[in-house]
Design a protein around this motif. Sequence first.
Motif, short mmCIF file in Angstrom:
data_model
loop_
_atom_site.label_atom_id
_atom_site.label_comp_id
_atom_site.label_asym_id
_atom_site.label_seq_id
_atom_site.Cartn_x
_atom_site.Cartn_y
_atom_site.Cartn_z
N CYS A 96 29.16 -13.64 -36.31
CA CYS A 96 27.71 -13.64 -36.10
C CYS A 96 27.36 -12.47 -35.19
O CYS A 96 28.00 -12.28 -34.15
CB CYS A 96 27.27 -14.95 -35.45
SG CYS A 96 25.57 -14.88 -34.88
N THR B 270 25.06 -12.09 -33.23
CA THR B 270 24.53 -12.48 -31.92
C THR B 270 25.58 -13.20 -31.06
O THR B 270 25.83 -12.81 -29.92
CB THR B 270 23.29 -13.39 -32.11
OG1 THR B 270 22.52 -12.87 -33.17
CG2 THR B 270 22.47 -13.47 -30.83
N CYS B 271 26.19 -14.27 -31.65
CA CYS B 271 27.08 -15.08 -30.82
C CYS B 271 28.57 -14.89 -31.14
O CYS B 271 29.42 -15.51 -30.50
CB CYS B 271 26.71 -16.56 -30.95
SG CYS B 271 27.15 -17.24 -32.55
N CYS C 21 24.16 -18.20 -39.44
CA CYS C 21 24.66 -18.83 -38.22
C CYS C 21 23.73 -19.99 -37.87
O CYS C 21 22.53 -19.79 -37.63
CB CYS C 21 24.71 -17.83 -37.08
SG CYS C 21 25.23 -18.62 -35.53
N CYS D 220 22.44 -19.70 -34.09
CA CYS D 220 21.41 -18.68 -33.81
C CYS D 220 20.24 -18.72 -34.80
O CYS D 220 19.22 -18.08 -34.59
CB CYS D 220 22.02 -17.28 -33.83
SG CYS D 220 23.39 -17.09 -32.70
ZN ZN Z 1 25.28 -16.99 -33.92
#
Ligand code: ZN
Length: 473
Positions: free
Chosen positions: A85, A87-88, A118, A121
């Motif tokens: 992902c 973002t995370c 995800c 997110c």
């Molecule tokens: Zn994520």
Amino acid sequence: MGCAEVIALDQVRARKHWTTLRQQLHERFDRWLDQLEAALPEVEPTLGQVSETIWALRQQLTGGVAETIVHHTHREEQQRAHMPCPTCARLLPARGPVPRCVETMVGAVELERPYFYCQVCHTGSYPLDEALDVSTGRLQRDVQQAAVDLATEVPYETASTLLGRLSGITVSSERMHTFTNHVADGLSVVEVAPSRAEIDRRVRQVAAGRIRRPVLVLGIDGAYVPSRPESARGRRPGQARHRARRARWQHEWREAKGFRFYLLDGDRIVHVLSWHQVYSEDELGKALQQVKEAGLIPEDTVRLCVIGDGAEWIWKHVQALFPHACQVLDYYHCAEYLHKVAKAQYSDSLQALQWVEATLTRLYMGKVGWVLGGLRRMQPTSAEALKAIDNCWVYLNGHRSRTHYRTFRRGGYPLGSGGMESANKFICHVRLKRSGAWWYEDSSNQMLALRCAKYNGTFERVLRRPPHPKVDA
Ligand SMILES: [Zn+2]
């Protein structure tokens, strides 16, 4: 040695890669030939029939070639099973594959690609789309650009029809409008202006072989464009029940104020920069200031000359921004004042013509003092004549320092703003003055900005401006 081996191996891989792709393209071509065979007339066809048949199938061939190349060269992204992902950094499993069809100038391209979502997110992505730099929406950037190119020449309806006929791609006139708005959104004079380097190049060209610095003319003028008020905007589709009501707005002609910088090369004009918008005098002043602040005007290598009619605001901006420019009152505009005097004083007689001719000649010779004195000594034949004579005197006296036409001519300066007319025509009239077309202010300004870009030779650059996130094809 190891290094050489790696290179050799890479070369072999690249070679093999290309051989495989060629093979796939041949297969694709074969399938297309099957279609062609079925579509061709059975007996000896005419050239027209052959051409027509291939024309009808051409997008399938070229689109197919593009599709095969895309599939072959982005195999990894298409088969990707996981991705972190963005973002995370959680590892996301592939979903799909999800099909998508996009249209380019060479035809439709089918994509099948994995989707990664995800759940933490709440964001999803298609890595293949990013790798390919695919635009949002079905119609890709090259189609959008072709649409805008056409729509800045002819009305949206015609542009839509022509694009369809010539490329085989359907783009509705509404969509053409959207693309055009998108490309022109927020364009400023500096964005449509040629670069300083380009302007310098044009100056050097004109200066070559000359002793005096070339004259760079700044013409400022207005042209009327057909407009409609903001209040004429239709209601949104959700309120369709109101739509039967007849439009109450009245069309109006509004002034697009413009300026043009151009070089004089003998009798020839070398264009430098144009900017036209429907806006206030102050805004025109600000645009001129932007041009100056961007350092676009090579004041050291040219002799700057400003031509205008009597409008005070023009001289106000010029004085503030280019105080050393030679100021010229448009000679032909003076002539109009003289004609008014002659008509009021002598009506349409031969005497009227002779007076205008003699007076214009004096002006041409730089004898504005004589002309002013002559006006003073005139015995008005009517109240109307008195008024015309007074107006003319005030006008010429107020601009006295801008009427040294003899000196101007000797210096190679122009006497009239002839260069403005062709710019007005190309920028304002050709596209905006169409029967039945009445423009909202922002639409007319967007169209004017794009027309200026075409005139300035910067249209390609404007088209390639970084994409705006809000486009929706
Ligand atoms: Zn994520």
